[in-house]
Design a protein around this motif. Structure first.
Motif, PDB file in Angstrom:
ATOM      1  N   SER A  23      11.350 -10.583  -4.604  1.00  0.00           N
ATOM      2  CA  SER A  23      10.165 -10.401  -3.770  1.00  0.00           C
ATOM      3  C   SER A  23      10.042  -8.950  -3.314  1.00  0.00           C
ATOM      4  CB  SER A  23      10.224 -11.322  -2.550  1.00  0.00           C
ATOM      5  OG  SER A  23      10.219 -12.669  -2.948  1.00  0.00           O
ATOM      6  N   ALA A  24      11.151  -8.341  -2.941  1.00  0.00           N
ATOM      7  CA  ALA A  24      11.131  -6.942  -2.515  1.00  0.00           C
ATOM      8  C   ALA A  24      10.736  -6.026  -3.668  1.00  0.00           C
ATOM      9  CB  ALA A  24      12.493  -6.547  -1.964  1.00  0.00           C
ATOM     10  N   ILE A  25      11.231  -6.306  -4.852  1.00  0.00           N
ATOM     11  CA  ILE A  25      10.877  -5.511  -6.025  1.00  0.00           C
ATOM     12  C   ILE A  25       9.385  -5.656  -6.334  1.00  0.00           C
ATOM     13  CG2 ILE A  25      11.196  -5.325  -8.525  1.00  0.00           C
ATOM     14  CD1 ILE A  25      14.170  -6.029  -8.004  1.00  0.00           C
ATOM     15  N   ALA A  26       8.871  -6.877  -6.280  1.00  0.00           N
ATOM     16  CA  ALA A  26       7.447  -7.108  -6.541  1.00  0.00           C
ATOM     17  C   ALA A  26       6.581  -6.405  -5.499  1.00  0.00           C
ATOM     18  CB  ALA A  26       7.143  -8.605  -6.554  1.00  0.00           C
ATOM     19  N   LEU A  27       6.989  -6.454  -4.232  1.00  0.00           N
ATOM     20  CA  LEU A  27       6.240  -5.764  -3.187  1.00  0.00           C
ATOM     21  C   LEU A  27       6.246  -4.255  -3.419  1.00  0.00           C
ATOM     22  CD1 LEU A  27       4.720  -5.819  -0.488  1.00  0.00           C
ATOM     23  CD2 LEU A  27       6.952  -5.685   0.639  1.00  0.00           C
ATOM     24  N   GLY A  28       7.371  -3.718  -3.820  1.00  0.00           N
ATOM     25  CA  GLY A  28       7.467  -2.292  -4.106  1.00  0.00           C
ATOM     26  C   GLY A  28       6.544  -1.871  -5.232  1.00  0.00           C
ATOM     27  N   PHE A  29       6.534  -2.642  -6.307  1.00  0.00           N
ATOM     28  CA  PHE A  29       5.631  -2.320  -7.421  1.00  0.00           C
ATOM     29  C   PHE A  29       4.168  -2.423  -7.001  1.00  0.00           C
ATOM     30  CE2 PHE A  29       9.118  -3.391 -10.588  1.00  0.00           C
ATOM     31  CZ  PHE A  29       9.281  -2.076 -10.973  1.00  0.00           C
ATOM     32  N   ALA A  30       3.840  -3.435  -6.199  1.00  0.00           N
ATOM     33  CA  ALA A  30       2.459  -3.594  -5.731  1.00  0.00           C
ATOM     34  C   ALA A  30       2.043  -2.399  -4.877  1.00  0.00           C
ATOM     35  CB  ALA A  30       2.318  -4.896  -4.946  1.00  0.00           C
ATOM     36  N   LEU A  31       2.925  -1.962  -3.987  1.00  0.00           N
ATOM     37  CA  LEU A  31       2.604  -0.807  -3.158  1.00  0.00           C
ATOM     38  C   LEU A  31       2.426   0.455  -3.997  1.00  0.00           C
ATOM     39  CD1 LEU A  31       4.919  -1.383  -0.079  1.00  0.00           C
ATOM     40  CD2 LEU A  31       2.429  -1.557  -0.170  1.00  0.00           C
ATOM     41  N   LEU A  32       3.271   0.631  -4.989  1.00  0.00           N
ATOM     42  CA  LEU A  32       3.126   1.791  -5.865  1.00  0.00           C
ATOM     43  C   LEU A  32       1.801   1.771  -6.616  1.00  0.00           C
ATOM     44  CD1 LEU A  32       6.680   2.270  -7.382  1.00  0.00           C
ATOM     45  CD2 LEU A  32       5.456   3.809  -5.858  1.00  0.00           C
ATOM     46  N   LEU A  33       1.401   0.615  -7.098  1.00  0.00           N
ATOM     47  CA  LEU A  33       0.130   0.512  -7.811  1.00  0.00           C
ATOM     48  C   LEU A  33      -1.047   0.759  -6.883  1.00  0.00           C
ATOM     49  CD1 LEU A  33       0.758  -2.512 -10.184  1.00  0.00           C
ATOM     50  CD2 LEU A  33       0.441  -0.123 -10.815  1.00  0.00           C
ATOM     51  N   ILE A  34      -0.983   0.204  -5.674  1.00  0.00           N
ATOM     52  CA  ILE A  34      -2.081   0.390  -4.724  1.00  0.00           C
ATOM     53  C   ILE A  34      -2.217   1.857  -4.351  1.00  0.00           C
ATOM     54  CG2 ILE A  34      -2.820  -0.098  -2.353  1.00  0.00           C
ATOM     55  CD1 ILE A  34      -1.572  -2.920  -2.759  1.00  0.00           C
ATOM     56  N   ILE A  35      -1.108   2.490  -4.029  1.00  0.00           N
ATOM     57  CA  ILE A  35      -1.143   3.908  -3.656  1.00  0.00           C
ATOM     58  C   ILE A  35      -1.501   4.771  -4.861  1.00  0.00           C
ATOM     59  CG2 ILE A  35       0.266   5.845  -2.834  1.00  0.00           C
ATOM     60  CD1 ILE A  35      -0.482   3.851  -0.667  1.00  0.00           C
TER      61      ILE A  35
END
Length: 59
Positions: A23-35
């Motif tokens: 879940s933490a890895i998925a959240l990190g990737f999502a934040l990177l894509l959004i930013i």
């Protein structure tokens, strides 16, 4: 004398540890894509406002 030994699973990859890690890895990737796809002005303003809200000097 009483000696206690505790055996642990060698791999340590149980569902209780794996799900939060994924879940933490998925959240990190999502934040990177959004930013990564956000306009830089909006990213700068959000970061700037957050720094001021937490009392961290940025000027």
């Amino acid at each position: 004398m009483l000696v206690e030994t505790h055996s642990r699973h060698a791999s340590g990859l149980t569902a209780a540890r794996l799900i939060p890690a994924l879940s933490a890895i998925a959240l990190g990737f999502a934040l990177l894509l959004i930013i990564g796809f956000a306009p830089m002005t909006e990213v700068h303003n959000a970061t700037h406002d957050t720094r001021h809200a937490t009392g961290f000097p940025c000027h």
